[in-house]
Design an enzyme around this catalytic site. Structure first.
Site, PDB file in Angstrom:
ATOM      1  N   ASP A 107      51.743  14.193 144.510  1.00 34.97           N
ATOM      2  CA  ASP A 107      52.460  14.597 145.708  1.00 34.97           C
ATOM      3  C   ASP A 107      53.926  14.229 145.493  1.00 34.97           C
ATOM      4  OD1 ASP A 107      53.102  15.477 148.189  1.00 34.97           O
ATOM      5  OD2 ASP A 107      52.054  13.893 149.291  1.00 34.97           O
ATOM      6  N   ASP A 163      43.702  13.612 149.505  1.00 38.06           N
ATOM      7  CA  ASP A 163      43.791  13.450 148.051  1.00 38.06           C
ATOM      8  C   ASP A 163      42.505  12.896 147.432  1.00 38.06           C
ATOM      9  OD1 ASP A 163      46.465  14.299 147.923  1.00 38.06           O
ATOM     10  OD2 ASP A 163      47.185  12.307 148.476  1.00 38.06           O
ATOM     11  N   ASN A 194      36.128  -2.623  99.160  1.00 38.54           N
ATOM     12  CA  ASN A 194      35.739  -3.900  98.545  1.00 38.54           C
ATOM     13  C   ASN A 194      34.226  -4.073  98.480  1.00 38.54           C
ATOM     14  OD1 ASN A 194      38.354  -4.629  98.082  1.00 38.54           O
ATOM     15  ND2 ASN A 194      38.534  -5.980  99.837  1.00 38.54           N
ATOM     16  N   ASP A 224      40.717 -11.188 108.679  1.00 39.15           N
ATOM     17  CA  ASP A 224      40.554 -10.775 110.074  1.00 39.15           C
ATOM     18  C   ASP A 224      41.395 -11.647 111.007  1.00 39.15           C
ATOM     19  OD1 ASP A 224      39.141  -8.484 110.323  1.00 39.15           O
ATOM     20  OD2 ASP A 224      37.216  -9.404 110.794  1.00 39.15           O
TER      21      ASP A 224
END
Length: 874
Positions: A330, A594, A658, A687
């Site tokens: 709107d 809405d 790997n 990691d």
């Protein structure tokens, strides 16, 4: 009868006055002291709590397939007496679960704090005066007002009702609104036949009412449904993407593990050792800290959005926000200031004085005529602006009595009242959208439509007022809105926001097309766009939307910028067809009309000041209605997704390569190329270094358009870059065996160091499509973390732990050779990356899945408005 045990069906069959006596209330409602006493006795009107629960967060962390695989491997290691392997896996588990838990729990606490700022209010009668009361503070005996768009705050017995209908589908399953009246019903009525009651959680479709609270919280019909469904949230597209990725990893791990195990058994290797090595390979190919990285990314995004006063109902909705490439909104409060002010009255007949026209406008509102200036509650913005505007002393709506009313609804788009003056004369007064009111008049004075067009061209909001005599009439019907005479226009001003143009440009840079859906006239919407310097792709009005079939409208909605005079159903249809064009559609709305579109959108966005039903339907709430803040949210969603994908590409490519190398070497060599514990330690180290990825920089071009899950892309990336990693692994094997004549411990240490270096440093290549460092600089945190991991990997064979880990020190020339190989590896990766993104990963249009929202989703959304504050919240 005790107020806490009055059944709803019992209240439905009683007269309204009897119900008031039964619940210990009266015409003046409850006093503040009595309400507080009852709340202490029956508890708050609460269905849910937003308090972050540690055990629930921890449970979500433990559901990851990657972590389940780690648990299995740890159990096998303990069973086989491999204490070192089990200890390493335990460290990985604690790190992954602990980091993921800490980030998600912290983010949930931040979300709790924002939820505590978001309160839902209802107009209630306390101490004989109407006031806004938090819905969780309602108690049996409270008298409340209902208006179009309200979510019914408790189980209510109607005291009076005007053309009231409620959408009760969430409780009864009925698709059509149920008509309501204050008249008692007969005995043995079903839940869908309680016409004298309004049920908690249902939505007022039309009309107004005054009602008394009979039951609250889980003692209501809706409360029992919400309690029975629990609090399980439906998955978002991002979560489904993670699930598909986990399935891919498990498939690869299963195939690779089985092949390795069978090959080693056929070579007469010990079965238990072969099993443990196979499991280590399976763990090695998976990015173990994926849950922690995702949680850290979402937590970082949540904190950033919290600082900008954006409430995301669920953390993973941040990712869906980044997906958006079309925003339908709107204009009020987004492109304009949202501070609607009354600018004046414009007589259409040339004889009515502006003050009289203002008086008629005040009469055609849904409030008490005796309300003082500036004291109105529960009105729409235009009516509120009318009542709050200064007015001459001779404009006294309190001199009139309202005999009946046809309240505003979004189909008629007008309010009609039957009023009686002090001399006994009666008039019907209608106020509403100019075109709709004029259509009900017998004709319009000369020049009226030109005057209206001039106001629209100036960007003003205009409502029309019409009237006729009604002596002898007692009630209003739809036929009462005929034979009217146009009196004039009430003019309101809502100026464009000063920063709206910059916000629109920011969204455009993000590749988001902005479209306007408004109940205003097309001329007003186009004028706002012109004032902001935005070129329009054209306008469709509601009649055009109805005229076009779906195929025609699909093409039109992709092209058009402004949808004017559209109904709630038309907005929802526009959103649906945009999604079927393959777009990810966000809808920003704050009104009753809405809600349907918010449910249809991929990401529903509303604001703190929105109507109840709009806030309930939204996924994201802006505590400040600002498109610039929304653009920041989109940017954050895309940044999070980009950084998550960086981790996945790094992990799957280097891990896959790997582990393939380890698999081949385990068959060819007389010893294992890396012990299971060394594999797991290798993965834990690199990691851990990648936990800095959530804070990494993202190239601007990665934010220009949504990046969505593409498992095929990840698979292709893995199959291209994994073999490159394997080639350099095999080169390392040859170097160790033929140049340095390495024995088992030296071989394993050498490959461990090379593996750590290549797996960790590849992040600088895969994090960008650009040339790393020169054209795309990583964050300082990621650089330091990655180099630190490589340094630790180099140090371990010389550390006191080397014997425990099975490493032997390496000669100095090895490191010179390793540096050369790592440089060559990264150069090869860059060459392959350029080829890959040019040929195998072109940008292709994404066909977006149409999202459906089930019953449990709607109940959960609706019940969230009846949520308790967190402990200590004010």
């Amino acid at each position: 009868m005790d107020v806490q045990t009055l059944p709803l069906r019992g209240a439905a069959v009683q007269e309204a006055d009897d119900v008031l006596r039964s619940v210990g209330s009266g015409a003046r409602g409850l006093s503040t002291a009595e309400a507080a006493s009852r709340r202490a006795a029956v508890g708050p009107n609460v269905l849910r709590t937003h308090r972050a629960r540690p055990w629930r967060v921890l449970g979500r962390q433990l559901k990851s397939p990657v972590l389940i695989l780690l648990f299995v491997t740890a159990g096998v290691s303990v069973f086989l007496g491999e204490g070192a392997n089990a200890a390493i896996i335990a460290v990985i588990l604690v790190a992954s679960v602990g980091l993921g838990f800490a980030n998600e729990f912290r983010a949930e606490q931040a979300a709790d704090a924002l939820h505590d700022q978001l309160r839902h209010r209802v107009v209630a009668l306390r101490d004989g005066a109407r006031a806004e009361v938090d819905v969780i503070d309602l108690v049996p005996g409270d008298i409340v007002d209902l208006a179009t768009g309200d979510v019914v705050p408790a189980d209510l017995r109607l005291l009076s009702a005007h053309n009231l209908s409620c959408d009760e589908g969430i409780v009864t399953g009925e698709s059509l609104p149920a008509a309501k009246s204050a008249a008692p019903i007969g005995e043995d009525a079903g839940i869908g036949d309680l016409t004298s009651c309004a049920l908690m959680g249902t939505v007022v479709q039309s009309g107004t009412a005054t009602a008394v609270v009979v039951a609250t919280a889980t003692r209501t019909e809706f409360g029992r449904i919400a309690e029975g469904l629990g609090t399980q949230q439906p998955q978002t597209e991002f979560q489904r993407g993670l699930g598909r990725f986990s399935v891919l990893l498990l498939e690869v791990a299963l195939i690779l593990t089985t092949l390795i195990f069978v090959a080693n058994v056929l070579l007469h290797r010990p079965v238990l050792d072969s099993l443990l090595f196979s499991l280590a390979i399976a763990v090695g190919i998976t990015p173990q800290l994926l849950p922690a990285v995702v949680s850290a990314s979402l937590a970082t995004g949540s904190r950033m959005l919290a600082r900008r006063r954006v409430l995301v109902k669920r953390l993973v909705c941040i990712e869906d926000l980044g997906d958006m490439d079309v925003l339908v909104t709107d204009k009020t409060g987004t492109l304009t200031d949202g501070r609607i002010s009354y600018a004046g009255a414009l007589a259409a007949d040339g004889t009515t004085a502006p003050d009289e026209l203002l008086l008629l406008g005040l009469l055609a509102t849904e409030t008490d005529y005796a309300t003082p200036v500036g004291r109105v509650v529960g009105l729409n913005p235009l009516d509120a602006a009318l009542w709050e505007a200064p007015r001459p002393t001779d404009v006294r709506p309190g001199d009139y009595v309202r005999r009946d009313i046809l309240p505003f609804d979004h189909e008629r788009r007008r309010t009609t009242v039957l009023v009686e003056a002090h001399d006994g004369s009666r008039r019907v007064v209608t106020k509403g959208a100019a075109e709709d009111v004029i259509a009900r008049c017998t004709g319009s004075p000369a020049g009226a439509e030109d005057a209206l067009a001039a106001q629209y061209a100036a960007g003003s909001r205009v409502i029309a007022v019409a009237a006729r005599g009604a002596d002898g009439e007692e009630t209003l019907t739809p036929q009462s809105e005929t034979g009217l005479a146009l009196i004039g226009f009430l003019v309101f001003v809502d100026r464009p926001k000063a920063d709206a143009r910059a916000s629109l440009e920011k969204l455009a840079r993000l590749g988001i097309a902005v479209k306007i859906a408004t109940g205003d006239s097309a001329a007003v919407a186009e004028k706002v766009l012109t004032d902001l310097g935005v070129s329009s792709g054209g306008t469709l009005v509601g009649a055009d939307v109805d005229r076009l079939d779906d195929e025609e409208l699909k093409d039109a909605v992709a092209r058009v910028t402004v949808f004017a005079r559209v109904s709630p159903e038309q907005k929802a249809r526009i959103i649906r067809l945009l999604r079927h064009k393959g777009r990810s559609v966000g809808f920003l709305g704050d009104g009753v009309n809405d809600a349907l579109a918010l449910h249809q959108a991929d990401i529903g966005i509303s604001v703190d000041s929105a109507a109840d039903v709009a806030k309930d339907a939204a996924d994201v709430l802006l505590l400040d209605k600002d498109l610039g803040v929304l653009a920041d949210g989109v940017t954050e969603g895309r940044r999070i997704f980009a950084n998550t994908i960086k981790y996945l590409l790094m992990g799957t490519s280097s891990n896959f390569g790997n582990m393939v190398s380890a698999s081949v070497a385990s068959v060819v060599l007389p010893f294992l190329p890396m012990l299971p514990g060394q594999i797991l330690l290798n993965n834990l180290l690199y990691d851990s270094g990648q936990l800095a990825i959530p804070g990494d920089r993202v190239d601007p071009e990665q934010l220009e358009a949504p990046s969505r899950w593409d498992i095929g892309f990840i698979r292709r990336f893995m199959l291209v870059f994994g073999p490159i990693s394997s080639l350099f692994d095999f080169a390392t094997f040859g170097l160790m065996l033929f140049a340095f004549h390495a024995v088992e411990g030296e071989f394993q240490a050498g490959w461990f160091i090379e593996s750590i270096a290549t797996q960790t440093l590849i992040i600088f290549a895969v994090r960008t499509r650009r040339v790393p460092f020169f054209r795309s600089r990583p964050s300082l945190g990621l650089t330091i973390a990655s180099l630190a991991v490589v340094a630790i990997g180099v140090w371990l064979p010389y550390s006191p732990l080397s014997g425990l880990l099975g490493f032997r020190p390496l000669p100095a020339p090895f490191f010179l050779a390793m540096v050369g190989m790592v440089i060559a590896y990264l150069v090869c990766v860059e060459i392959a990356k350029s080829w890959f993104f040019r040929t195998l990963a072109p940008r292709i249009p994404h066909v977006h899945r149409v999202r459906t929202r089930g019953y449990s989703h709607r109940v959960l959304r609706r019940s969230s408005r009846f949520a308790a504050r967190s402990p200590g919240a004010k």
